[in-house]
Design an enzyme around this catalytic site. Sequence first.
Site, PDB file in Angstrom:
ATOM      1  N   ASN A 141       0.301  12.184   9.621  1.00 24.11           N
ATOM      2  CA  ASN A 141       1.177  12.365   8.515  1.00 24.11           C
ATOM      3  C   ASN A 141       0.232  13.305   7.587  1.00 24.11           C
ATOM      4  O   ASN A 141      -0.762  12.843   7.077  1.00 24.11           O
ATOM      5  CB  ASN A 141       1.408  11.129   7.788  1.00 24.11           C
ATOM      6  CG  ASN A 141       2.138  11.385   6.457  1.00 24.11           C
ATOM      7  OD1 ASN A 141       2.763  12.433   6.187  1.00 24.11           O
ATOM      8  ND2 ASN A 141       2.462  10.425   5.781  1.00 24.11           N
ATOM      9  N   GLU A 144       4.663   6.168  -0.385  1.00 24.69           N
ATOM     10  CA  GLU A 144       4.490   7.122  -1.495  1.00 24.69           C
ATOM     11  C   GLU A 144       6.041   7.484  -1.914  1.00 24.69           C
ATOM     12  O   GLU A 144       6.257   7.938  -3.035  1.00 24.69           O
ATOM     13  CB  GLU A 144       3.797   8.392  -0.857  1.00 24.69           C
ATOM     14  CG  GLU A 144       2.414   8.123  -0.919  1.00 24.69           C
ATOM     15  CD  GLU A 144       1.529   8.732   0.216  1.00 24.69           C
ATOM     16  OE1 GLU A 144       2.052   9.685   0.633  1.00 24.69           O
ATOM     17  OE2 GLU A 144       0.423   8.135   0.364  1.00 24.69           O
ATOM     18  N   GLY A 162      -3.202   9.466   7.847  1.00 28.31           N
ATOM     19  CA  GLY A 162      -3.007  10.453   6.680  1.00 28.31           C
ATOM     20  C   GLY A 162      -4.356  11.471   6.708  1.00 28.31           C
ATOM     21  O   GLY A 162      -4.550  12.283   7.500  1.00 28.31           O
ATOM     22  N   GLY A 163      -5.362  11.172   5.739  1.00 26.45           N
ATOM     23  CA  GLY A 163      -6.355  11.761   5.890  1.00 26.45           C
ATOM     24  C   GLY A 163      -7.128  12.376   6.900  1.00 26.45           C
ATOM     25  O   GLY A 163      -7.454  13.750   6.927  1.00 26.45           O
ATOM     26  N   HIS A 203       8.209   5.844   3.421  1.00 25.25           N
ATOM     27  CA  HIS A 203       6.806   5.937   3.175  1.00 25.25           C
ATOM     28  C   HIS A 203       6.535   5.274   1.988  1.00 25.25           C
ATOM     29  O   HIS A 203       7.410   5.480   1.101  1.00 25.25           O
ATOM     30  CB  HIS A 203       5.984   7.114   3.425  1.00 25.25           C
ATOM     31  CG  HIS A 203       4.717   7.044   3.313  1.00 25.25           C
ATOM     32  ND1 HIS A 203       3.808   6.993   2.288  1.00 25.25           N
ATOM     33  CD2 HIS A 203       3.639   7.390   4.522  1.00 25.25           C
ATOM     34  CE1 HIS A 203       2.716   7.022   2.499  1.00 25.25           C
ATOM     35  NE2 HIS A 203       2.392   6.943   3.857  1.00 25.25           N
ATOM     36  N   GLY A 251      -5.465   5.911   1.775  1.00 20.87           N
ATOM     37  CA  GLY A 251      -5.947   6.959   0.944  1.00 20.87           C
ATOM     38  C   GLY A 251      -7.275   6.453   0.105  1.00 20.87           C
ATOM     39  O   GLY A 251      -7.900   7.171  -0.732  1.00 20.87           O
ATOM     40  N   GLU A 286       1.817  -0.327   6.726  1.00 19.95           N
ATOM     41  CA  GLU A 286       0.689   0.478   6.004  1.00 19.95           C
ATOM     42  C   GLU A 286       0.741  -0.380   4.741  1.00 19.95           C
ATOM     43  O   GLU A 286       1.480  -0.070   3.818  1.00 19.95           O
ATOM     44  CB  GLU A 286       1.046   2.018   5.571  1.00 19.95           C
ATOM     45  CG  GLU A 286       1.446   2.713   7.020  1.00 19.95           C
ATOM     46  CD  GLU A 286       1.237   4.087   6.542  1.00 19.95           C
ATOM     47  OE1 GLU A 286       0.653   4.959   7.213  1.00 19.95           O
ATOM     48  OE2 GLU A 286       2.213   4.787   5.800  1.00 19.95           O
ATOM     49  N   SER A 312      -6.150   4.259   5.811  1.00 26.33           N
ATOM     50  CA  SER A 312      -7.521   4.627   5.980  1.00 26.33           C
ATOM     51  C   SER A 312      -8.048   4.605   7.361  1.00 26.33           C
ATOM     52  O   SER A 312      -9.306   4.350   7.673  1.00 26.33           O
ATOM     53  CB  SER A 312      -8.545   3.871   5.227  1.00 26.33           C
ATOM     54  OG  SER A 312      -8.148   4.306   3.902  1.00 26.33           O
ATOM     55  N   LYS A 348       1.257  14.582   5.039  1.00 25.30           N
ATOM     56  CA  LYS A 348       1.435  14.686   3.756  1.00 25.30           C
ATOM     57  C   LYS A 348       1.654  16.017   3.195  1.00 25.30           C
ATOM     58  O   LYS A 348       2.060  16.874   3.821  1.00 25.30           O
ATOM     59  CB  LYS A 348       0.931  13.791   2.715  1.00 25.30           C
ATOM     60  CG  LYS A 348       0.444  12.460   3.592  1.00 25.30           C
ATOM     61  CD  LYS A 348      -0.304  11.351   2.619  1.00 25.30           C
ATOM     62  CE  LYS A 348      -0.411  10.084   3.416  1.00 25.30           C
ATOM     63  NZ  LYS A 348      -0.917   9.069   2.704  1.00 25.30           N
TER      64      LYS A 348
HETATM   65  P1  13P Z   1      -4.672   7.686   4.866  1.00 21.97           P
HETATM   66  O1  13P Z   1      -4.772   7.455   6.086  1.00 21.97           O
HETATM   67  O2  13P Z   1      -5.121   8.756   4.460  1.00 21.97           O
HETATM   68  O3  13P Z   1      -5.042   6.250   4.276  1.00 21.97           O
HETATM   69  O4  13P Z   1      -2.998   7.630   5.000  1.00 21.97           O
HETATM   70  C1  13P Z   1      -2.363   6.600   5.591  1.00 21.97           C
HETATM   71  C2  13P Z   1      -0.692   7.072   5.543  1.00 21.97           C
HETATM   72  O5  13P Z   1      -0.430   6.861   4.374  1.00 21.97           O
HETATM   73  C3  13P Z   1      -0.008   7.332   6.718  1.00 21.97           C
HETATM   74  O6  13P Z   1       1.175   7.557   6.492  1.00 21.97           O
END
Ligand code: 13P
Length: 260
Positions: free
Chosen positions: A9, A100, A237-238, A98, A176, A170, A216, A11
């Site tokens: 992802n 967010e 994510g990251g 998600h 994050g 999640e 993470s 983002k």
């Molecule tokens: P991180 O891996 O950056 O923590 O993000 C997780 C996420 O929200 C994937 O959808």
Amino acid sequence: MRKALVAANWKMNGRRSANEQLISALVSGAEQAGAGVVDIVVCPPAVYLADVRQRLAGSLIELGAQNVSSEKADGAYTGECSAQMFQDAGCSWVLIGHSERRARYGETEEVVAAKLLAALDAGLNPVLCVGETLEQRQAGKLVEVVSSQVVSALSTLSVDALSKVVVAYEPVWAIGTGLTASPDQAQEVHAMIRAVVAEFAGKDSAQKMRILYGGSVNATNAESIFAQPDIDGGLVGGASLKAEEFLAICRASADLAAVG
Ligand code: 13P
């Protein structure tokens, strides 16, 4: 046996030139990272889907969107893209609900359920994201919150529709932040989600459902998390913005599949 899935992802990150580099590194490393043994999906921002699709052509990496309109039919919905449009643009996957989107854009359980139906209707495979905030966990509301997110989105689906859905657990406090749920903490929630699905859909559907962990995940912690019996891969994510790191996460998942 459930086939593992690792999804990236991105983002709201990326630019055309950086994406080009990232995707070409992923495509050249995919086979070695176990593509085919594990499903690998990349979800870039919508404006880059066409570019990324072109670069993924002929590879085993699949394409996904990060969000979708809850409206099924075309119409006056400025700024929205429908599930049919994403399907038309080459996506086979879409992230739904998600945290967010729930927290920042007010997506309610009703909206999330409508988006999920729209995705299924268009032939997309939805990844339903669920998870509790730290406050909810500390207040002892984890089971209540997560099971409500699962039930409200999935409990009315047919067995066939449910077989296309992947759930991603999640925990909001792990996204994050560099904090991850411990493998045991994550396993406990994954098992609970599977039990909740079994209640409304039966054991067989629940056993077949893939449940990913997100929050993470990185190349160092992936293996211990993915080794848990009810964890079928990750939503990253990251760490998915760095080719080497993301490929190492895919590799960790593939190695575990090889061990069985
Ligand atoms: P991180 O891996 O950056 O923590 O993000 C997780 C996420 O929200 C994937 O959808």
